[in-house]
Scaffold this active site. Structure first.
Site, PDB file in Angstrom:
ATOM      1  N   PHE A  47       0.864  -1.228  -0.024  1.00  0.00           N
ATOM      2  CA  PHE A  47       0.056   0.219   0.311  1.00  0.00           C
ATOM      3  C   PHE A  47       0.875   1.300  -0.082  1.00  0.00           C
ATOM      4  O   PHE A  47       0.531   2.343  -0.371  1.00  0.00           O
ATOM      5  CB  PHE A  47      -1.034  -0.037   1.146  1.00  0.00           C
ATOM      6  N   GLY A  50       1.048   3.594  -3.214  1.00  0.00           N
ATOM      7  CA  GLY A  50       0.358   4.554  -3.533  1.00  0.00           C
ATOM      8  C   GLY A  50      -0.310   5.581  -2.420  1.00  0.00           C
ATOM      9  O   GLY A  50      -1.065   6.479  -2.613  1.00  0.00           O
ATOM     10  N   HIS A  51       0.297   5.224  -1.068  1.00  0.00           N
ATOM     11  CA  HIS A  51      -0.478   5.829  -0.077  1.00  0.00           C
ATOM     12  C   HIS A  51       0.841   6.202   1.153  1.00  0.00           C
ATOM     13  O   HIS A  51       1.288   5.524   2.033  1.00  0.00           O
ATOM     14  CB  HIS A  51      -1.198   5.018   0.755  1.00  0.00           C
ATOM     15  N   PHE A  52       1.557   7.266   0.818  1.00  0.00           N
ATOM     16  CA  PHE A  52       1.580   8.227  -0.196  1.00  0.00           C
ATOM     17  C   PHE A  52       2.838   8.280  -0.773  1.00  0.00           C
ATOM     18  O   PHE A  52       4.017   8.065   0.151  1.00  0.00           O
ATOM     19  CB  PHE A  52       1.029   9.725   0.271  1.00  0.00           C
ATOM     20  N   VAL A  57       2.311   6.612   4.617  1.00  0.00           N
ATOM     21  CA  VAL A  57       1.450   6.457   6.054  1.00  0.00           C
ATOM     22  C   VAL A  57       0.506   5.289   5.698  1.00  0.00           C
ATOM     23  O   VAL A  57       0.040   5.071   4.591  1.00  0.00           O
ATOM     24  CB  VAL A  57       0.565   7.721   5.970  1.00  0.00           C
TER      25      VAL A  57
END
Length: 147
Positions: A47, A50-52, A57
């Protein structure tokens, strides 16, 4: 010490697999009552792509899911519930207090406070270094895997 499961033993209780297995180990608990689990967050989590980008986070919804998985171990560790599924029914009063970033060790506890038939409620808390990250009340429904 009560329940203790490594990641392989958790996979024998919960159906979650990569990239959705969010509990690394269960360190304590009592089947049908409560469980305490750990998630070691690394920069290699899928994850974080893309986060972030540029500010990693852990998504809050995945923290809720991780706490729910700890609660799932607590209820599905009962002999009569082995092989069943615990579905997330409701998240109430979620409060996010701190961001979770690579390198954090998230300790999660879920205490099952009410149960009526296949429906139950857990009070969940996640911490990092003793500091509260998120709290929430989670409602779940137990179902057979065939349903």
């Amino acid at each position: 010490m009560g329940m203790q499961y490594d990641s392989n033993e958790i996979a024998g209780i919960l159906p979650h697999r990569y990239p959705f297995a969010l509990v690394d180990k269960i360190v304590d608990g009592e089947p049908g009552q409560w469980a305490k689990g750990v998630k070691c967050v690394t920069v290699n989590e899928p994850f974080f792509q893309g986060h972030f980008p540029g500010k990693h986070v852990m998504p809050g919804v995945l923290l809720i899911e991780a706490m729910a998985q700890v609660g799932g171990v607590a209820i599905l560790a009962l002999p009569e519930n082995r092989g069943k599924l615990a579905f997330l029914g409701r998240v109430k009063d979620a409060r996010f207090k701190r961001q979770v970033v690579p390198g954090d060790v998230v300790e999660m506890e879920c205490r099952l406070t009410r149960r009526r038939g296949p429906i139950g409620v857990g009070e969940c808390t996640a911490t990092v270094n003793g500091e509260i990250v998120v709290t929430a009340e989670i409602t779940f429904a137990i179902s057979s895997a065939e349903a």
